[in-house]
Design a protein around this motif. Structure first.
Motif, PDB file in Angstrom:
ATOM      1  N   VAL A 194       0.250  -1.260   0.186  1.00  0.00           N
ATOM      2  CA  VAL A 194      -0.020   0.431   0.443  1.00  0.00           C
ATOM      3  C   VAL A 194       0.969   0.842  -0.600  1.00  0.00           C
ATOM      4  O   VAL A 194       0.650   2.235   0.035  1.00  0.00           O
ATOM      5  CB  VAL A 194      -0.974  -0.093   0.873  1.00  0.00           C
ATOM      6  N   PHE A 195       1.876   0.996  -0.278  1.00  0.00           N
ATOM      7  CA  PHE A 195       2.912   1.849   0.176  1.00  0.00           C
ATOM      8  C   PHE A 195       2.844   2.788  -1.596  1.00  0.00           C
ATOM      9  O   PHE A 195       3.788   2.066  -2.376  1.00  0.00           O
ATOM     10  CB  PHE A 195       4.266   1.774   0.998  1.00  0.00           C
ATOM     11  N   LEU A 196       2.909   3.964  -1.501  1.00  0.00           N
ATOM     12  CA  LEU A 196       3.182   4.882  -2.886  1.00  0.00           C
ATOM     13  C   LEU A 196       4.559   5.006  -3.182  1.00  0.00           C
ATOM     14  O   LEU A 196       5.009   5.901  -2.405  1.00  0.00           O
ATOM     15  CB  LEU A 196       2.262   5.995  -2.658  1.00  0.00           C
ATOM     16  N   THR A 197       4.065   4.332  -4.356  1.00  0.00           N
ATOM     17  CA  THR A 197       6.094   4.595  -4.586  1.00  0.00           C
ATOM     18  C   THR A 197       5.534   6.619  -4.874  1.00  0.00           C
ATOM     19  O   THR A 197       7.199   6.779  -5.126  1.00  0.00           O
ATOM     20  CB  THR A 197       6.466   3.968  -6.169  1.00  0.00           C
ATOM     21  N   LYS A 198       4.794   6.892  -6.154  1.00  0.00           N
ATOM     22  CA  LYS A 198       5.524   8.086  -6.493  1.00  0.00           C
ATOM     23  C   LYS A 198       4.070   8.627  -5.973  1.00  0.00           C
ATOM     24  O   LYS A 198       2.862   7.887  -6.141  1.00  0.00           O
ATOM     25  CB  LYS A 198       5.687   8.136  -7.464  1.00  0.00           C
ATOM     26  N   SER A 199       4.257   9.800  -5.386  1.00  0.00           N
ATOM     27  CA  SER A 199       3.307  10.772  -4.668  1.00  0.00           C
ATOM     28  C   SER A 199       2.768  11.876  -6.706  1.00  0.00           C
ATOM     29  O   SER A 199       2.903  12.420  -6.874  1.00  0.00           O
ATOM     30  CB  SER A 199       3.255  11.822  -3.912  1.00  0.00           C
TER      31      SER A 199
END
Length: 546
Positions: free
Chosen positions: A405-410
């Motif tokens: 669930v960690f977004l690699t790009k905002s």
């Protein structure tokens, strides 16, 4: 004198450390309290005395007799009133079914499951076990926000955790207050007709006093019967008056009264509500700093040794690994959340300040009343609080990456200003699948933005509260689009590092157009497009066509 000054200094130092290292303040506060209390007496003191002794022991101590519990009661009443002020009916309706179920179905599962597990592990009475489980319902924004502040997550996930913490705070407190009052009137034994009558009196007087004084204070504020410079201190005095008066009419009804008063006032159209909230928040920070050092210092080494058993570890693991996931999956069934997102929400459930504070208050009162097993309440709740905060603070980021669930790009976009041009561009971006948030201090602009389905925050650009909004964790682009060039530049300077990871842009000024120089690196659109030109363009062409 040294001890009194030391508590305030250490408390504010703990708050600063929490801010500096982005951890929940409750963690350093309780650790400092344990160090100057039981740990100091056991390992650092030559005479076996605590450096800070909260209760008079015949030789030294800050509070005589039951003085500590009176102070704790008054402090908790102010903290719970402030929590109640933040609970809005409109927000409960708008948060969606997943969050509504979390604070009802999920809270119910935690309440029943935690009580059953505590009963069979520690062989405590059902009443005490359900008091314990009522206390651990609460998560709280003060612990959720620091943990998730720097973890880029999808807005849906951040929103669920944020609103669960905000909404469950006063609800959990209310449940714990009612369970405690049920225990108090029953005397720890069977509940007779008289005991049930007493409980009814508590609920009646608590809700009546809270409701009545909330409307009375709101009326006085709105009719300008209280001068502006006295508004905050008068409000504080009324909260304390409600607590004490309710206690006089029905013993142990005071906390219920202030929770109800806060909830009612938070949902009345009230002038200066933001100012009142800021004052209560500042006061709560000071009270929490003092309170938790005192409460942790008041714990004795014997209380800590009660937890030195495998049963404690079993209780913690069952609450975290079994009860919390069951509550989350049951509450989010049929929602848009994916399995991996439900797993992350299940993992992140730190208990907070309200749980620890009320546990100390009620635990101490029940010990004085002679209720068997009451000495377990405070250390067990403190164990859950410290354990969940430590677990989540150290593993939330790792777990987010592990479950995906960690977004690699905002990719989210934050637009400063909610004028017509900002709303037009924001709506276009939203329709093209981008998460867009508008910020403005003008309530009319915010209302118009929300009517278009845009997410808009009515906040002051000079306030630091924006940094605490975990729903902005996926924002990577910043666009300053107000009609004030100085404000646009200020926004870039202040928020660019946190919200402009992939780019911070602003509208150019009239002076830059007249200078005939190149477009600044952070300039939006073309060399001729300042705020005035764009607003004129939106009048002629009120839509964006591709």
């Amino acid at each position: 004198m040294v001890e009194l000054a030391g508590i305030i200094i250490l408390g504010i130092l703990a708050q600063w450390v929490a801010w500096r290292f982005k951890i929940p303040a409750i963690l350093p506060l309780i650790l400092i309290g344990l160090i100057v209390g039981p740990i100091w007496a056991e390992f650092l003191s030559e005479d076996g005395q605590k450096w800070i002794e909260p209760v008079w022991n015949g030789q030294r101590g800050l509070f005589p007799g039951e003085g500590l519990y009176y102070f704790v009661s008054l402090a908790i009443s102010i903290i719970l009133f402030e929590g109640g002020l933040t609970l809005k009916r409109s927000e409960v309706r708008n948060v969606g079914p997943a969050i509504s179920k979390l604070i009802t179905v999920g809270a119910g599962i935690t309440f029943i499951g935690g009580g059953i597990v505590a009963h069979f592990l520690f062989d405590l009475s059902w009443e005490l076990c359900f008091l314990f489980s009522g206390l651990i319902i609460v998560t709280g924004p003060t612990v959720i926000t620091p943990i998730l502040r720097n973890i880029p997550l999808k807005k849906d996930v951040s929103a669920v955790l944020k609103w669960e913490g905000i909404l469950i705070d006063p609800i959990g407190a209310l449940v714990a207050v009612l369970v405690f009052e049920f225990i108090s009137v029953g005397g720890g034994g069977g509940f007779t007709k008289t005991a049930l009558t007493e409980f009814g009196k508590i609920v009646l007087f608590g809700t009546t006093f809270g409701f009545t004084f909330a409307h009375a204070l709101a009326f006085a504020i709105n009719k300008k019967m209280i001068p502006h410079y006295l508004m905050n201190v008068v409000s504080l005095s009324v909260v304390l008056l409600v607590f004490v008066e309710s206690e006089i009419f029905a013993h142990e009804s005071g906390l219920l009264a202030v929770v109800v008063m806060g909830m009612v006032m938070g949902n009345i159209k009230l002038e200066n509500i933001k100012e009142l909230l800021y004052f209560k928040e500042s006061l709560s920070v000071l009270l929490i700093s003092i309170l938790f050092i005192l409460l942790a210092a008041n714990i004795n080494i014997e209380d800590m040794l009660l937890l030195y058993t495998w049963k404690t570890a079993a209780l913690f693991l069952i609450v975290v690994l079994i009860i919390r996931p069951i509550a989350v999956f049951a509450s989010t069934r049929g929602s848009r959340l994916k399995r991996k997102e439900k797993m992350f929400i299940s993992w992140v459930g730190p208990r907070g300040i309200v749980a620890a504070g009320i546990a100390s208050l009620f635990g101490g009162k029940l010990i004085i009343q002679g209720v068997e097993g009451a000495e377990y309440i405070t250390p067990l709740v403190f164990m859950i609080v410290l354990g969940t905060v430590l677990l989540n603070a150290t593993t939330a980021r790792i777990f987010a990456k592990l479950v995906g669930v960690f977004l690699t790009k905002s990719e989210g976009i934050l637009i400063i200003g909610a004028s017509k041009i900002s709303r037009l561009i924001g709506h276009y971006l939203l329709n093209n699948g981008r998460h867009v948030v508008l910020i403005d201090s003008n309530q009319d602009n915010i209302k118009r933005a929300r009517e278009l389905g845009l997410e808009a925050l009515n906040t002051d650009i000079y306030s630091d509260s924006i940094f605490d909004n975990i729903e902005l964790n996926d924002v990577g682009y910043l666009m300053a689009m107000t009609g004030n060039p100085e404000l646009n530049q200020y926004s870039i300077d202040k928020f660019g590092k946190d919200f402009g990871e992939h780019g911070s842009y602003r509208l150019i000024s009239k002076a830059e157009i007249q200078s005939n120089g190149d477009l600044p690196a952070e300039g939006l659109f073309s060399k001729t497009d300042d705020y005035t030109a764009l607003m004129e363009a939106t009048q002629k062409y009120p839509s964006i066509l591709e």
